[in-house]
Enzyme design. Structure first.
Site, PDB file in Angstrom:
ATOM      1  N   CYS A  13       0.882  -1.166   0.000  1.00 51.70           N
ATOM      2  CA  CYS A  13       0.000   0.000   0.000  1.00 51.70           C
ATOM      3  C   CYS A  13       0.918   1.213   0.000  1.00 51.70           C
ATOM      4  CB  CYS A  13      -0.929   0.019   1.215  1.00 51.70           C
ATOM      5  SG  CYS A  13      -2.015   1.470   1.247  1.00 51.70           S
ATOM      6  N   CYS A  57      -0.531   4.382   2.355  1.00 53.57           N
ATOM      7  CA  CYS A  57      -0.656   4.252   3.820  1.00 53.57           C
ATOM      8  C   CYS A  57      -0.412   2.800   4.207  1.00 53.57           C
ATOM      9  CB  CYS A  57      -2.017   4.755   4.301  1.00 53.57           C
ATOM     10  SG  CYS A  57      -3.423   4.085   3.385  1.00 53.57           S
ATOM     11  N   SER A  58      -1.434   2.099   4.693  1.00 54.62           N
ATOM     12  CA  SER A  58      -1.230   0.694   5.067  1.00 54.62           C
ATOM     13  C   SER A  58      -2.530  -0.090   4.937  1.00 54.62           C
ATOM     14  CB  SER A  58      -0.688   0.594   6.504  1.00 54.62           C
ATOM     15  OG  SER A  58      -1.559   1.238   7.417  1.00 54.62           O
ATOM     16  N   CYS A  59      -3.276   0.141   3.845  1.00 59.88           N
ATOM     17  CA  CYS A  59      -4.511  -0.607   3.620  1.00 59.88           C
ATOM     18  C   CYS A  59      -4.185  -2.099   3.554  1.00 59.88           C
ATOM     19  CB  CYS A  59      -5.183  -0.144   2.327  1.00 59.88           C
ATOM     20  SG  CYS A  59      -5.810   1.551   2.426  1.00 59.88           S
TER      21      CYS A  59
END
Length: 217
Positions: A118, A121-123
């Site tokens: 991702c 961000c950190s999906c």
């Protein structure tokens, strides 16, 4: 959205992922500080908190994903549904909820290896993988996974044939990805429960491979 890479696009990777990928963000540092204050005041038990985090990061979540993969390895009809509509097929096993509304499943084959990142961000597909590891959220991984996927894989101990195409999938809040790793050889006739024991979290992100029969986790 996938990014295709082949052996003509290899780059150097003189970085240690254990060091770089463990860098903490400002938010993570603030959380650590808050945990320390709460622990000092006796409001939380750090050991109990560690158990909770470990449960969701390495046990409950990834075990769900492992069962999904094992079902796909064992049931060709389920596998077809999984590749057509990941979230819908995963819901058949009662795994769903926030972070799992839209999941696409991409299959590793003899010719293609998939890995997930991702970049913004950190999906991450929480219902099947639990909490994202620290390195998945780090800037080095988010940038290098796209520009140097072979180098990142090498950092994780995975070396692929030069002719194997690497496809990098960029998760977003609208679509998250789960890698369906190739079934290990020597597992004919195995039960789903036994197969699930070979599926690692990293193999479902694409930075690792399933365990081989006889190997320990």
């Amino acid at each position: 959205m996938p990014h295709d890479h082949d052996h003509d696009h290899e780059h150097g990777h003189g970085h240690d992922h254990d060091h770089e990928f463990s860098e903490l963000s400002d938010v993570a540092l603030r959380v650590r500080a808050l945990e320390t204050v709460l622990a000092e005041k006796g409001l939380i038990d750090p050991a109990a908190l560690d158990v909770i985090v470990d449960t969701y990061e390495t046990r409950v979540g990834p075990r769900n994903g492992a069962r999904v993969v094992a079902r796909a390895w064992s049931d060709s009809a389920f596998k077809a549904r999984l590749l057509e509509d990941g979230a819908k097929a995963i819901a058949e096993l009662d795994y769903g909820g926030r972070g799992g509304e839209h999941i696409a499943v991409v299959e590793n084959t003899a010719d293609t290896h998939n890995m997930v990142v991702c970049t913004l961000c950190s999906c991450y597909p929480w219902p099947v993988l639990g909490l994202p590891p620290v390195w998945y959220k780090s800037a080095p991984y988010r940038s290098r996974a796209v520009i140097d996927p072979r180098g990142v894989l090498a950092d994780f101990g995975v070396t692929l044939p030069e002719e194997t195409q690497i496809r990098v999938w960029d998760s977003t809040s609208e679509m998250r990805y789960l890698v369906l790793p190739a079934r290990p050889e020597g597992t004919d006739g195995w039960s789903e429960e036994r197969l699930a024991e070979l599926v690692t979290r990293d193999s479902m992100i694409g930075v690792g491979l399933p365990l081989k029969p006889g190997a320990s986790a």
